[in-house]
Design a protein around this motif. Structure first.
Motif, PDB file in Angstrom:
ATOM      1  N   ARG A 110     -10.326 -18.667  -1.009  1.00  0.00           N
ATOM      2  CA  ARG A 110      -9.726 -19.120   0.257  1.00  0.00           C
ATOM      3  C   ARG A 110      -8.218 -18.906   0.277  1.00  0.00           C
ATOM      4  NH1 ARG A 110     -13.591 -24.522   0.669  1.00  0.00           N
ATOM      5  NH2 ARG A 110     -15.369 -23.452   1.647  1.00  0.00           N
ATOM      6  N   LEU A 111      -7.574 -18.999  -0.881  1.00  0.00           N
ATOM      7  CA  LEU A 111      -6.142 -18.736  -0.946  1.00  0.00           C
ATOM      8  C   LEU A 111      -5.844 -17.291  -0.548  1.00  0.00           C
ATOM      9  CD1 LEU A 111      -3.204 -19.446  -1.803  1.00  0.00           C
ATOM     10  CD2 LEU A 111      -3.833 -18.706  -4.118  1.00  0.00           C
ATOM     11  N   PHE A 112      -6.599 -16.349  -1.108  1.00  0.00           N
ATOM     12  CA  PHE A 112      -6.384 -14.949  -0.754  1.00  0.00           C
ATOM     13  C   PHE A 112      -6.709 -14.703   0.722  1.00  0.00           C
ATOM     14  CE2 PHE A 112      -6.846 -14.191  -5.412  1.00  0.00           C
ATOM     15  CZ  PHE A 112      -5.614 -13.583  -5.602  1.00  0.00           C
ATOM     16  N   ALA A 113      -7.734 -15.379   1.229  1.00  0.00           N
ATOM     17  CA  ALA A 113      -8.079 -15.234   2.641  1.00  0.00           C
ATOM     18  C   ALA A 113      -6.930 -15.711   3.531  1.00  0.00           C
ATOM     19  CB  ALA A 113      -9.351 -16.016   2.949  1.00  0.00           C
ATOM     20  N   THR A 114      -6.368 -16.855   3.181  1.00  0.00           N
ATOM     21  CA  THR A 114      -5.239 -17.395   3.954  1.00  0.00           C
ATOM     22  C   THR A 114      -4.038 -16.457   3.906  1.00  0.00           C
ATOM     23  OG1 THR A 114      -5.951 -19.673   3.535  1.00  0.00           O
ATOM     24  CG2 THR A 114      -3.643 -19.347   4.172  1.00  0.00           C
ATOM     25  N   ASN A 115      -3.772 -15.919   2.726  1.00  0.00           N
ATOM     26  CA  ASN A 115      -2.626 -15.013   2.587  1.00  0.00           C
ATOM     27  C   ASN A 115      -2.819 -13.726   3.391  1.00  0.00           C
ATOM     28  OD1 ASN A 115      -1.397 -16.812   0.892  1.00  0.00           O
ATOM     29  ND2 ASN A 115      -1.934 -15.748  -0.994  1.00  0.00           N
ATOM     30  N   LEU A 116      -4.060 -13.246   3.466  1.00  0.00           N
ATOM     31  CA  LEU A 116      -4.328 -12.029   4.240  1.00  0.00           C
ATOM     32  C   LEU A 116      -3.983 -12.212   5.710  1.00  0.00           C
ATOM     33  CD1 LEU A 116      -7.708 -10.746   2.744  1.00  0.00           C
ATOM     34  CD2 LEU A 116      -5.528  -9.537   2.742  1.00  0.00           C
ATOM     35  N   ILE A 117      -4.294 -13.375   6.229  1.00  0.00           N
ATOM     36  CA  ILE A 117      -4.064 -13.637   7.654  1.00  0.00           C
ATOM     37  C   ILE A 117      -2.569 -13.628   7.990  1.00  0.00           C
ATOM     38  CG2 ILE A 117      -4.317 -15.377   9.466  1.00  0.00           C
ATOM     39  CD1 ILE A 117      -6.959 -16.197   8.078  1.00  0.00           C
ATOM     40  N   LYS A 118      -1.746 -14.093   7.054  1.00  0.00           N
ATOM     41  CA  LYS A 118      -0.303 -14.170   7.333  1.00  0.00           C
ATOM     42  C   LYS A 118       0.485 -13.009   6.721  1.00  0.00           C
ATOM     43  CE  LYS A 118       0.524 -17.329   3.427  1.00  0.00           C
ATOM     44  NZ  LYS A 118       0.933 -18.686   3.022  1.00  0.00           N
ATOM     45  N   GLN A 119      -0.229 -12.043   6.124  1.00  0.00           N
ATOM     46  CA  GLN A 119       0.439 -10.915   5.473  1.00  0.00           C
ATOM     47  C   GLN A 119       1.041  -9.962   6.497  1.00  0.00           C
ATOM     48  OE1 GLN A 119      -1.690  -8.837   2.194  1.00  0.00           O
ATOM     49  NE2 GLN A 119      -1.553  -7.034   3.490  1.00  0.00           N
ATOM     50  N   PRO A 120       2.310  -9.576   6.355  1.00  0.00           N
ATOM     51  CA  PRO A 120       2.917  -8.632   7.307  1.00  0.00           C
ATOM     52  C   PRO A 120       2.371  -7.218   7.102  1.00  0.00           C
ATOM     53  CG  PRO A 120       4.438  -9.101   5.520  1.00  0.00           C
ATOM     54  CD  PRO A 120       3.268 -10.025   5.328  1.00  0.00           C
ATOM     55  N   VAL A 121       2.352  -6.433   8.164  1.00  0.00           N
ATOM     56  CA  VAL A 121       1.874  -5.052   8.079  1.00  0.00           C
ATOM     57  C   VAL A 121       2.842  -4.212   7.265  1.00  0.00           C
ATOM     58  CG1 VAL A 121       1.292  -2.981   9.388  1.00  0.00           C
ATOM     59  CG2 VAL A 121       0.659  -5.245  10.271  1.00  0.00           C
ATOM     60  N   PHE A 122       4.132  -4.443   7.479  1.00  0.00           N
ATOM     61  CA  PHE A 122       5.152  -3.669   6.769  1.00  0.00           C
ATOM     62  C   PHE A 122       6.002  -4.599   5.913  1.00  0.00           C
ATOM     63  CE2 PHE A 122       4.366  -1.186  10.696  1.00  0.00           C
ATOM     64  CZ  PHE A 122       3.849  -0.032  10.087  1.00  0.00           C
ATOM     65  N   SER A 143       4.865   0.086   3.444  1.00  0.00           N
ATOM     66  CA  SER A 143       3.624  -0.679   3.497  1.00  0.00           C
ATOM     67  C   SER A 143       2.899  -0.534   2.155  1.00  0.00           C
ATOM     68  CB  SER A 143       2.746  -0.190   4.659  1.00  0.00           C
ATOM     69  OG  SER A 143       1.642  -1.051   4.840  1.00  0.00           O
ATOM     70  N   GLN A 144       1.642  -0.972   2.109  1.00  0.00           N
ATOM     71  CA  GLN A 144       0.857  -0.898   0.881  1.00  0.00           C
ATOM     72  C   GLN A 144      -0.548  -0.402   1.188  1.00  0.00           C
ATOM     73  OE1 GLN A 144       1.501  -5.074  -0.331  1.00  0.00           O
ATOM     74  NE2 GLN A 144       2.363  -4.273  -2.233  1.00  0.00           N
ATOM     75  N   LEU A 145      -1.140   0.285   0.215  1.00  0.00           N
ATOM     76  CA  LEU A 145      -2.515   0.764   0.310  1.00  0.00           C
ATOM     77  C   LEU A 145      -3.308   0.297  -0.904  1.00  0.00           C
ATOM     78  CD1 LEU A 145      -2.013   4.497   1.408  1.00  0.00           C
ATOM     79  CD2 LEU A 145      -2.708   2.571   2.855  1.00  0.00           C
ATOM     80  N   PRO A 146      -4.606   0.032  -0.733  1.00  0.00           N
ATOM     81  CA  PRO A 146      -5.438  -0.319  -1.885  1.00  0.00           C
ATOM     82  C   PRO A 146      -5.630   0.874  -2.808  1.00  0.00           C
ATOM     83  CG  PRO A 146      -6.788  -0.065   0.085  1.00  0.00           C
ATOM     84  CD  PRO A 146      -5.358   0.016   0.533  1.00  0.00           C
ATOM     85  N   LEU A 147      -5.793   0.612  -4.100  1.00  0.00           N
ATOM     86  CA  LEU A 147      -5.898   1.688  -5.086  1.00  0.00           C
ATOM     87  C   LEU A 147      -7.220   2.437  -5.012  1.00  0.00           C
ATOM     88  CD1 LEU A 147      -4.380   0.056  -8.303  1.00  0.00           C
ATOM     89  CD2 LEU A 147      -3.269   1.585  -6.671  1.00  0.00           C
ATOM     90  N   GLY A 148      -8.314   1.716  -4.736  1.00  0.00           N
ATOM     91  CA  GLY A 148      -9.638   2.322  -4.769  1.00  0.00           C
ATOM     92  C   GLY A 148     -10.602   1.427  -5.534  1.00  0.00           C
ATOM     93  N   ARG A 481      -1.615  -6.145  -8.120  1.00  0.00           N
ATOM     94  CA  ARG A 481      -2.134  -5.225  -9.138  1.00  0.00           C
ATOM     95  C   ARG A 481      -2.961  -4.108  -8.526  1.00  0.00           C
ATOM     96  NH1 ARG A 481      -5.581  -9.120 -12.704  1.00  0.00           N
ATOM     97  NH2 ARG A 481      -6.106  -9.816 -10.593  1.00  0.00           N
ATOM     98  N   PHE A 482      -3.578  -4.373  -7.380  1.00  0.00           N
ATOM     99  CA  PHE A 482      -4.538  -3.430  -6.811  1.00  0.00           C
ATOM    100  C   PHE A 482      -4.040  -2.785  -5.521  1.00  0.00           C
ATOM    101  CE2 PHE A 482      -7.046  -6.774  -9.074  1.00  0.00           C
ATOM    102  CZ  PHE A 482      -7.284  -6.006 -10.200  1.00  0.00           C
ATOM    103  N   LEU A 483      -2.718  -2.819  -5.330  1.00  0.00           N
ATOM    104  CA  LEU A 483      -2.078  -2.189  -4.184  1.00  0.00           C
ATOM    105  C   LEU A 483      -1.014  -1.214  -4.669  1.00  0.00           C
ATOM    106  CD1 LEU A 483      -1.532  -5.385  -2.008  1.00  0.00           C
ATOM    107  CD2 LEU A 483      -3.113  -3.523  -1.449  1.00  0.00           C
ATOM    108  N   ARG A 484      -0.734  -0.213  -3.878  1.00  0.00           N
ATOM    109  CA  ARG A 484       0.373   0.698  -4.181  1.00  0.00           C
ATOM    110  C   ARG A 484       1.232   0.855  -2.932  1.00  0.00           C
ATOM    111  NH1 ARG A 484       0.470   5.732  -2.031  1.00  0.00           N
ATOM    112  NH2 ARG A 484      -1.456   6.706  -1.278  1.00  0.00           N
ATOM    113  N   PRO A 485       2.515   1.137  -3.121  1.00  0.00           N
ATOM    114  CA  PRO A 485       3.395   1.293  -1.954  1.00  0.00           C
ATOM    115  C   PRO A 485       3.214   2.653  -1.283  1.00  0.00           C
ATOM    116  CG  PRO A 485       4.634   1.594  -3.984  1.00  0.00           C
ATOM    117  CD  PRO A 485       3.257   1.170  -4.390  1.00  0.00           C
ATOM    118  N   ILE A 486       3.427   2.680   0.010  1.00  0.00           N
ATOM    119  CA  ILE A 486       3.488   3.924   0.773  1.00  0.00           C
ATOM    120  C   ILE A 486       4.579   3.790   1.823  1.00  0.00           C
ATOM    121  CG2 ILE A 486       1.667   3.168   2.371  1.00  0.00           C
ATOM    122  CD1 ILE A 486       0.906   6.164   2.657  1.00  0.00           C
ATOM    123  N   CYS A 487       5.323   4.871   2.021  1.00  0.00           N
ATOM    124  CA  CYS A 487       6.375   4.884   3.033  1.00  0.00           C
ATOM    125  C   CYS A 487       5.946   5.775   4.191  1.00  0.00           C
ATOM    126  CB  CYS A 487       7.682   5.403   2.425  1.00  0.00           C
ATOM    127  SG  CYS A 487       9.018   5.557   3.627  1.00  0.00           S
TER     128      CYS A 487
END
Length: 492
Positions: A110-122, A143-148, A481-487
């Motif tokens: 639920r913590l991760f779910a809550t954080n997703l809702i308030k996470q900025p796009v950029f 921004s960020q992209l998932p690793l896979g 850990r499971f995200l990478r940056p993208i510009c």
């Protein structure tokens, strides 16, 4: 009813007769049903399906992933009766501990779910400066992209919070990664029950079937094949140093390097500054024994080494001995872990003096306290090794110069605690500063057992307690850990 099968691409399946059994942690007997070892063919299918599902899953919105995590949490709550019946027997952990760990696992999702809702796009946005000279600046957005697809390995000592739907799985799914989960052989039934809760959430939320897979196997070869599979883009692991390093060696043979986030344990030193024992020797002794014996000492934050002023050691031992001698023997997670604990205590006894030991019971672990001097600790590497279980080593020091030498020689630790008056701690900021570079979490006047799931938590640290000092496996920042940056430059 448990099937004993692996869960791959939305189906419970096997293609082998090779099997193993869960072991009753209490009486060491075999438990039903039999679990079928996953074949390399099914492992390959799970990884390829995770790769295919990733294309769809990575396009889900943060709100859709939040709903998915919340639904997993809801299904886990509904599965509590099944978990209490099975997990207590597979692990030997008491009902109250399993209930608490289930609540923690649910709250983590639920913590991760809550954080997703308030996470900025950029994460950052530098607006275009077309009139800037001599060169105009383009519009730039970070921004960020998932690793896979992520391979996750369950831990023996936390059958829920660091297992099937635990922190690694939850943070990977929150990031938009698919998960291939390798069940721990110490609690395969628990892993299946939790996987069935995830299966229901996948169906209810309309997620792609390959978003999560469960692999049941007792084969080391399957584990190594999983981390080497070309579809896997990151690995989350909690376990022993030996197994973690073996998996890392396999990862190093890949053509494409991938991150390995391993949490490998620690001795979590407790530094008691001068004159602090005299102020509260009885209370401090009770805190230390409670912490070292909690959960049969099967916590990665168990206080394994205590640094005590030589002049106060006798008084402290006098308070500790009756507490330890009256401590009940406890069931450990597996017969193998119990045997390894006995060997660890035997090794310590060869290099240090036994101060006290607890009550003895067949097929259970007794509490042990050993002692040695700072000189011996500094010169004998065997005394630095973790003993996984309810044992601790008291190291007596003559002065704070010896404490500084020990801190300098310490390997990376998940935690360390400094016990002392505020005035004395303030007087020795140099020790505090030096210790901070050896740990992931620095604690003042509290024991290390217990890891809060929250935004500010750090569960990791310098090698060898973890394989990436920059990351945490617990708390909100575990998702990084499971995200990478993208510009994005001049994005329409």
């Amino acid at each position: 009813m448990l099937s004993g099968l692996s869960f791959i691409n939305g189906q419970w399946q096997s293609n082998s007769d090779d099997c193993f059994y869960a072991i009753n942690a209490i009486d060491h007997s075999q438990m039903q049903p039999q679990f079928i070892n996953c074949s390399k063919e099914l492992l390959d299918e799970a990884c390829l399906q995770a790769k295919a599902a990733f294309i769809e899953y990575r396009q889900t919105t943060p709100l859709q992933r939040a709903d998915f995590l919340n639904e997993i949490a809801h299904q886990l709550a509904l599965a509590e009766p099944l978990l209490l019946e099975r997990t207590t027997v597979e692990t030997g952990l008491p009902t109250g501990r399993i209930q608490g760990e289930l609540a923690r696992t649910i709250n983590q999702l639920r913590l991760f779910a809550t954080n997703l809702i308030k996470q900025p796009v950029f994460m950052a946005h530098d607006f275009a400066l077309p009139e800037r000279t001599p060169l105009a600046r383009p519009d730039l957005k970070m921004s960020q992209l998932p690793l896979g697809p992520v391979a996750v390995f369950g831990a023996s000592n936390f059958p829920l919070a660091f297992s099937t739907a635990g922190g690694d799985t939850a943070s990977a799914l929150a990031a938009g990664c698919t998960v291939v989960f390798k069940a721990h052989v110490a609690h395969p039934g628990t892993c299946e029950i939790v996987s069935r809760a995830i299966e229901k959430a996948i169906s209810i939320c309309g997620m792609p079937c390959g978003v999560f897979s469960l692999l049941q196997s007792k084969s080391y070869e399957i584990s190594h094949s999983l981390v080497k599979h070309v579809a896997i883009k990151a690995v989350g692991f909690t376990g022993s140093y030996r197994v973690g390093m073996a998996l890392l060696d396999s990862i190093k043979t890949r053509n494409e390097p991938i991150p390995f986030y391993g949490e490998l344990g620690a001795i979590n030193p407790q530094i008691i500054l001068p004159n602090f024992i005299a102020q509260n020797s009885s209370g401090l002794a009770q805190e230390f024994v409670t912490s070292m014996a909690m959960g049969a000492g099967q916590f990665c934050t168990n206080p394994g080494v205590w640094l005590v002023n030589k002049e106060e050691a006798a008084e402290f031992k006098a308070k500790l001995i009756p507490l330890i001698e009256s401590s009940a023997a406890q069931t450990m997670l597996t017969p193998g872990i119990l045997n390894a604990y006995a060997q660890g205590c035997q090794r310590l006894a060869e290099h240090a003096e036994v101060v006290a030991s607890g009550l003895v019971d067949d097929k259970k672990a007794s509490v042990y306290l050993f002692t040695t001097s700072a000189d011996q600790f500094l010169s004998n590497q065997a005394l630095h090794e973790e003993v996984f279980g309810p044992a601790s080593l008291m190291v007596t020091y003559k002065d704070l110069a010896e404490v500084a030498s020990i801190i300098d020689e310490l390997e990376g630790q998940l935690t360390a605690s400094i016990h002392g008056s505020l005035e004395v701690i303030e007087q020795h900021k140099g020790l505090v500063e030096a210790l901070s570079f050896k740990v992931g979490r620095l604690i003042f006047n509290q024991m290390p057992t217990g890891v809060e799931v929250c935004d500010a938590m750090m569960h990791g640290g310098p090698f060898p307690c973890s394989t990436d000092v920059r990351s945490t496996s617990v708390g909100s920042f575990a998702i990084e850990r499971f995200l990478r940056p993208i510009c994005y430059q001049n994005q329409p």
